[in-house]
Design a protein around this motif. Structure first.
Motif, PDB file in Angstrom:
ATOM      1  N   CYS A 181     -34.255  60.865  57.100  1.00  7.65           N
ATOM      2  CA  CYS A 181     -33.308  59.957  56.444  1.00  7.65           C
ATOM      3  C   CYS A 181     -33.735  58.496  56.463  1.00  7.65           C
ATOM      4  O   CYS A 181     -33.001  57.629  55.977  1.00  7.65           O
ATOM      5  N   GLY A 182     -34.907  58.200  57.024  1.00  7.24           N
ATOM      6  CA  GLY A 182     -35.415  56.841  56.997  1.00  7.24           C
ATOM      7  C   GLY A 182     -34.762  55.884  57.972  1.00  7.24           C
ATOM      8  O   GLY A 182     -35.009  54.684  57.915  1.00  7.24           O
ATOM      9  N   VAL A 183     -33.933  56.378  58.859  1.00  6.04           N
ATOM     10  CA  VAL A 183     -33.238  55.528  59.831  1.00  6.04           C
ATOM     11  C   VAL A 183     -34.074  55.440  61.101  1.00  6.04           C
ATOM     12  O   VAL A 183     -34.590  56.447  61.590  1.00  6.04           O
ATOM     13  N   GLU A 184     -34.230  54.249  61.632  1.00  9.70           N
ATOM     14  CA  GLU A 184     -34.899  54.077  62.911  1.00  9.70           C
ATOM     15  C   GLU A 184     -33.880  54.348  64.013  1.00  9.70           C
ATOM     16  O   GLU A 184     -32.911  53.597  64.179  1.00  9.70           O
ATOM     17  N   VAL A 185     -34.058  55.427  64.747  1.00  2.11           N
ATOM     18  CA  VAL A 185     -33.123  55.813  65.802  1.00  2.11           C
ATOM     19  C   VAL A 185     -33.286  54.865  66.986  1.00  2.11           C
ATOM     20  O   VAL A 185     -34.397  54.670  67.490  1.00  2.11           O
ATOM     21  N   GLN A 186     -32.191  54.256  67.396  1.00  6.36           N
ATOM     22  CA  GLN A 186     -32.213  53.340  68.533  1.00  6.36           C
ATOM     23  C   GLN A 186     -31.630  53.976  69.783  1.00  6.36           C
ATOM     24  O   GLN A 186     -31.992  53.625  70.888  1.00  6.36           O
ATOM     25  N   ARG A 187     -30.701  54.877  69.617  1.00  2.00           N
ATOM     26  CA  ARG A 187     -30.165  55.642  70.739  1.00  2.00           C
ATOM     27  C   ARG A 187     -29.470  56.862  70.172  1.00  2.00           C
ATOM     28  O   ARG A 187     -29.212  56.920  68.983  1.00  2.00           O
ATOM     29  N   TYR A 188     -29.198  57.825  71.009  1.00  4.83           N
ATOM     30  CA  TYR A 188     -28.533  59.039  70.555  1.00  4.83           C
ATOM     31  C   TYR A 188     -27.675  59.592  71.678  1.00  4.83           C
ATOM     32  O   TYR A 188     -27.856  59.275  72.854  1.00  4.83           O
ATOM     33  N   ASP A 189     -26.721  60.418  71.284  1.00  2.00           N
ATOM     34  CA  ASP A 189     -25.881  61.139  72.235  1.00  2.00           C
ATOM     35  C   ASP A 189     -25.820  62.578  71.769  1.00  2.00           C
ATOM     36  O   ASP A 189     -25.316  62.851  70.674  1.00  2.00           O
ATOM     37  N   ILE A 190     -26.375  63.464  72.569  1.00  2.00           N
ATOM     38  CA  ILE A 190     -26.294  64.887  72.268  1.00  2.00           C
ATOM     39  C   ILE A 190     -25.522  65.534  73.409  1.00  2.00           C
ATOM     40  O   ILE A 190     -25.903  65.413  74.579  1.00  2.00           O
ATOM     41  N   LEU A 191     -24.418  66.176  73.047  1.00  2.00           N
ATOM     42  CA  LEU A 191     -23.552  66.815  74.031  1.00  2.00           C
ATOM     43  C   LEU A 191     -23.432  68.292  73.686  1.00  2.00           C
ATOM     44  O   LEU A 191     -22.923  68.653  72.629  1.00  2.00           O
ATOM     45  N   PHE A 192     -23.949  69.128  74.572  1.00  2.00           N
ATOM     46  CA  PHE A 192     -23.803  70.565  74.424  1.00  2.00           C
ATOM     47  C   PHE A 192     -22.485  70.969  75.080  1.00  2.00           C
ATOM     48  O   PHE A 192     -22.000  70.285  75.976  1.00  2.00           O
ATOM     49  N   GLU A 193     -21.910  72.081  74.650  1.00  2.00           N
ATOM     50  CA  GLU A 193     -20.708  72.605  75.288  1.00  2.00           C
ATOM     51  C   GLU A 193     -20.951  74.052  75.666  1.00  2.00           C
ATOM     52  O   GLU A 193     -21.619  74.791  74.952  1.00  2.00           O
ATOM     53  N   GLY A 194     -20.405  74.442  76.802  1.00  2.00           N
ATOM     54  CA  GLY A 194     -20.541  75.803  77.285  1.00  2.00           C
ATOM     55  C   GLY A 194     -19.638  76.003  78.493  1.00  2.00           C
ATOM     56  O   GLY A 194     -18.753  75.188  78.746  1.00  2.00           O
TER      57      GLY A 194
END
Length: 137
Positions: A106-119
């Motif tokens: 998508c051409g966006v420069e990722v500066q930070r991310y949050d990935i939350l799995f659930e289980g």
């Protein structure tokens, strides 16, 4: 805008640094108030937001639940138990390939991310098994 490094902010920061269980803002307030009863809930919340904004702690957004705060500011993943609601760190290496794929798609420069799995955590699975009369896993 420069913010002042207040005594209250240091108290909140030190409290989060001691709590290794991804506390909610209420959990942090309770811990702070136990040692410093004169600090208001609003002061704790304001300082948590400021500390997260400054990158001194990490906010872990939890859909349909209270955000959590993490002393570990390195990029990493989290998992939330749908049974008890506890949040844990996921021990996986940084996935630069994933970041690059997101940026390339998508051409966006990722500066930070949050990935939350659930289980479901092992303790909740065991409680569920015991309630059903099945042997614990």
């Amino acid at each position: 805008m420069q913010t002042r490094n207040t005594v209250q902010r240091q108290i909140v920061l030190q409290t989060v640094l001691r709590m290794h269980d991804h506390p909610t803002a209420d959990n942090v307030y309770e811990a702070v108030a136990a040692e410093h009863p004169s600090i208001s809930k609003a002061t704790v919340y304001r300082n948590l937001n400021q500390l997260a904004h400054q990158g001194e702690i990490r906010r872990v957004p939890v859909p349909n639940g209270a955000d959590r705060f993490d002393f570990n500011t390195e990029e990493h993943f989290h998992v939330r138990c749908t049974g008890c609601g506890d949040v844990y760190d996921v021990k996986l290496p940084h996935m630069q390939d994933l970041i690059s794929q997101v940026e390339d798609s998508c051409g966006v420069e990722v500066q930070r991310y949050d990935i939350l799995f659930e289980g479901v955590c092992p303790a909740c699975r065991n409680r569920s098994s015991e309630a059903d009369g099945r042997p614990a896993v």
